[in-house]
Design an enzyme around this catalytic site. Structure first.
Site, mmCIF file in Angstrom:
data_model
loop_
_atom_site.group_PDB
_atom_site.id
_atom_site.type_symbol
_atom_site.label_atom_id
_atom_site.label_comp_id
_atom_site.label_asym_id
_atom_site.label_seq_id
_atom_site.Cartn_x
_atom_site.Cartn_y
_atom_site.Cartn_z
ATOM 1 C CB VAL A 138 -0.934 -0.007 1.237
ATOM 2 C CG1 VAL A 138 -1.634 1.322 1.421
ATOM 3 C CG2 VAL A 138 -1.952 -1.123 1.116
ATOM 4 C CB THR A 185 -2.993 -3.615 10.171
ATOM 5 O OG1 THR A 185 -3.543 -3.851 8.859
ATOM 6 C CG2 THR A 185 -2.755 -2.146 10.355
ATOM 7 C CD GLU A 218 -5.545 -0.303 0.242
ATOM 8 O OE1 GLU A 218 -5.840 -0.545 -0.937
ATOM 9 O OE2 GLU A 218 -5.593 -1.139 1.162
ATOM 10 C CG PHE A 219 -11.314 1.650 -1.874
ATOM 11 C CD1 PHE A 219 -12.085 0.826 -1.062
ATOM 12 C CD2 PHE A 219 -11.279 3.011 -1.590
ATOM 13 C CE1 PHE A 219 -12.828 1.358 -0.003
ATOM 14 C CE2 PHE A 219 -12.015 3.552 -0.537
ATOM 15 C CZ PHE A 219 -12.797 2.711 0.262
ATOM 16 N N GLY A 269 -14.998 -19.090 -8.752
ATOM 17 C CA GLY A 269 -13.610 -19.552 -8.741
ATOM 18 C C GLY A 269 -13.370 -20.497 -7.576
ATOM 19 C CB CYS A 285 -7.680 -7.162 1.140
ATOM 20 S SG CYS A 285 -6.280 -6.047 1.033
ATOM 21 C CE LYS A 291 -5.402 -9.446 -7.704
ATOM 22 N NZ LYS A 291 -6.230 -8.263 -7.738
HETATM 23 C C1 UDX Z 1 -9.131 -6.357 -2.832
HETATM 24 C C2 UDX Z 1 -10.090 -5.210 -3.159
HETATM 25 O O1 UDX Z 1 -10.606 -5.410 -4.464
HETATM 26 C C3 UDX Z 1 -9.396 -3.865 -3.029
HETATM 27 O O2 UDX Z 1 -10.328 -2.814 -3.256
HETATM 28 C C4 UDX Z 1 -8.825 -3.750 -1.619
HETATM 29 O O3 UDX Z 1 -8.211 -2.538 -1.389
HETATM 30 C C5 UDX Z 1 -7.874 -4.894 -1.377
HETATM 31 O O4 UDX Z 1 -8.576 -6.129 -1.541
HETATM 32 P P1 UDX Z 1 -7.203 -7.702 -4.077
HETATM 33 O O5 UDX Z 1 -7.111 -8.537 -2.836
HETATM 34 O O6 UDX Z 1 -5.954 -7.219 -4.701
HETATM 35 O O7 UDX Z 1 -8.113 -6.404 -3.818
HETATM 36 O O8 UDX Z 1 -7.928 -8.594 -5.169
HETATM 37 P P2 UDX Z 1 -9.326 -8.688 -5.949
HETATM 38 O O9 UDX Z 1 -9.047 -8.509 -7.381
HETATM 39 O O10 UDX Z 1 -10.384 -7.871 -5.358
HETATM 40 O O11 UDX Z 1 -9.643 -10.249 -5.725
HETATM 41 C C6 UDX Z 1 -9.734 -10.826 -4.431
HETATM 42 C C7 UDX Z 1 -10.014 -12.311 -4.532
HETATM 43 O O12 UDX Z 1 -11.316 -12.542 -5.055
HETATM 44 C C8 UDX Z 1 -9.067 -13.088 -5.458
HETATM 45 O O13 UDX Z 1 -8.766 -14.337 -4.905
HETATM 46 C C9 UDX Z 1 -9.868 -13.235 -6.741
HETATM 47 O O14 UDX Z 1 -9.466 -14.347 -7.515
HETATM 48 C C10 UDX Z 1 -11.269 -13.414 -6.187
HETATM 49 N N1 UDX Z 1 -12.336 -13.023 -7.108
HETATM 50 C C11 UDX Z 1 -12.483 -11.731 -7.495
HETATM 51 C C12 UDX Z 1 -13.228 -13.989 -7.558
HETATM 52 O O15 UDX Z 1 -13.113 -15.183 -7.225
HETATM 53 N N2 UDX Z 1 -14.246 -13.588 -8.370
HETATM 54 C C13 UDX Z 1 -14.423 -12.310 -8.765
HETATM 55 O O16 UDX Z 1 -15.391 -12.040 -9.513
HETATM 56 C C14 UDX Z 1 -13.515 -11.335 -8.323
#
Ligand code: UDX
Length: 448
Positions: free
Chosen positions: A21, A96, A160-161, A265, A272, A333
């Site tokens: 971050v 954290t 952050e997002f 999936g 997160c 991912k």
């Molecule tokens: C997430 C939030 O999207 C972000 O806003 C926040 O700040 C941090 O956490 P991130 O963990 O990087 O981001 O990944 P993200 O792309 O959101 O995917 C999270 C998990 O969900 C992955 O394991 C992904 O494969 C899964 N996923 C996501 C699905 O299985 N299906 C989906 O449609 C979307």
């Protein structure tokens, strides 16, 4: 007044913590034209960053760091006092980690607050970027005030997002920026800080600190809920013969529902969603409220990762003892080397327990995977081709682009002993695999 200091000047900010971050945020603030100093206690990390060696894999980040360092807008240091001196805004972006009881361990945040009490200038805005439980802003306020009662400073929350893999785009073109603060001085400074984005019509939403802190958890838990929901519907599709891809499209086109985060999936992972859903459940318990929905999502997702191993075993005829399985994709991912809470970390040990021989490959996450998975029982390969050679079946766990093309399908047919493909990301249409005579098992669709 702080906001008068910044008028017409390039604003100086400090970002404490060069984890995911902090590093992405600091670099992107520099890209927006601010003068940024990133601080970390880890001397080696700072030395590496000074030589443009980036500790994480995030597409485009190395290029952006180099560009902004060369433009003298971005620098790295281990010296917190030097970094915060003259800074209008100081971001706390330290880790954290889970505290072992479902909550977040705030030791690093509290320590930084103590250090800031002795080092920041008057009128500085201290902002949390790390995801922190409701009430952390208040704690920071009281720690700094107690340590240095004469200091005039402001506290804000600016969660952050950012999604790993597209964090730069998420920072520079966000759906919204969220700023929580009760102090009008801090609000003005934060408005100035984000003016390059608000000038491009990005919404900057202002709330109080607690609301901003809780919004971050609510947003992540909601997205996790959508995924957990669609995964359960995918199971019903499999049992009933319906098709999850068509269903998801038909559902998501309703603008009240929305198409994003409806992709089934192997269960959500990453740093997160798993951590934040646990923390939200803990927070609600602490307030004597019960987050039943979040609780169900956590349990459903945990069970799902393990259930994926049974699905793979079934696809292999009910037994994987002595069978060679090519496991393709280990990261949680695509476009990241992050292994935290990846489905692979749960699936692979189950398969090993059932006697499978694992041939693993990931384009980016091999090093991280070796640290988290049973080293000895796994044969590690440098390419998908090597992992596939002579195998009894292939399993796609991560949706890397290289597993989604015709070359890969050709390798599945020519290199495996028996062309069985278990695709936990639905990368292929039935048509594409059928033509090649592959036995194809995906999520929420009939097997081919
Ligand atoms: C997430 C939030 O999207 C972000 O806003 C926040 O700040 C941090 O956490 P991130 O963990 O990087 O981001 O990944 P993200 O792309 O959101 O995917 C999270 C998990 O969900 C992955 O394991 C992904 O494969 C899964 N996923 C996501 C699905 O299985 N299906 C989906 O449609 C979307």
């Amino acid at each position: 007044m702080a906001h008068e200091r910044i008028k017409g000047l390039s604003m100086k900010i400090a970002v404490i913590g060069t984890g995911y971050v902090g590093l992405v945020s600091g670099t992107c603030f520099a890209e927006l034209g601010l003068d940024v100093v990133c601080v970390d206690k880890d001397k080696q990390k700072i030395k590496d960053l000074d030589h443009n060696i980036v500790p994480i894999f995030e597409p485009g980040l190395d290029v952006l760091i180099k560009k902004n360092v060369e433009a003298s807008r971005l620098s790295f240091t281990t010296d917190l006092k030097h970094a915060v001196s003259g800074a209008e805004v100081v971001f706390i972006a330290v880790g954290t980690p889970p505290d072992g009881h479902g909550g977040a361990d705030l030791t690093y945040v509290h320590n930084v607050a103590r250090e800031l009490a002795a080092t920041i200038d008057d009128e500085t805005v201290v902002v949390t970027k790390s995801t922190v439980p409701v009430g952390t802003g208040e704690q920071i306020q009281s720690i700094i005030s107690k340590e240095n009662p004469k200091l005039k400073f402001y506290v804000a929350s600016n969660p952050e997002f950012l999604r790993e893999g597209c964090a730069i785009e998420d920072f520079l073109k966000p759906d919204r920026v969220l700023v929580g603060t009760e102090a009008s001085e801090a609000r003005s400074v934060m408005e100035a800080l984000y003016r390059p984005l608000s000038d491009r019509n990005v919404f900057v939403i202002h709330t109080d600190i607690k609301t901003a802190e809780l919004t971050k958890y609510a947003a992540n838990a909601y997205l996790a809920t959508k995924i957990g929901f669609i995964n359960e519907i995918a199971d019903i599709c499999e049992a009933s013969g319906a098709n999850i891809e068509d269903l998801s499209r038909a559902m998501g086109i309703d603008h009240r529902i929305g198409a994003n985060y409806l992709k089934p999936g192997p269960g959500f992972g990453g740093s997160c969603f798993p951590k934040d859903t646990l923390a939200l459940r803990k927070m609600s318990d602490d307030y004597n409220r019960h987050a039943n929905i979040v609780d169900a999502v956590i349990r459903s997702n945990d069970q799902r990762k393990i259930a994926m191993a049974s699905k793979i075993i079934q696809a292999c005829g009910g037994d994987v003892k002595g069978k060679n399985l090519a496991i393709l994709g280990l990261a949680f991912k695509a476009n990241t080397d992050d292994m935290r809470e990846s489905a692979s970390v749960y699936i692979i040990p189950e398969l090993i327990k059932n006697g499978a021989k694992i041939n693993a490959y990931d384009p980016q996450a091999m090093q991280q995977a070796k640290a988290l998975l049973p080293q000895k029982e796994i044969i590690w390969h440098d390419s998908a081709k090597d992992a596939l050679k002579g195998g009894d079946a292939a399993v796609i766990i991560t949706e890397w682009e290289e597993f989604a093309d015709n070359g890969f399908l050709n390798d599945v047919t020519t290199l495996l002993k028996t062309p069985i493909l278990v695709d936990l990301r639905n990368l292929y249409t039935h048509d594409r695999v059928q033509r090649r005579g592959i036995a194809y098992h995906s999520i929420g669709r009939k097997p081919v």
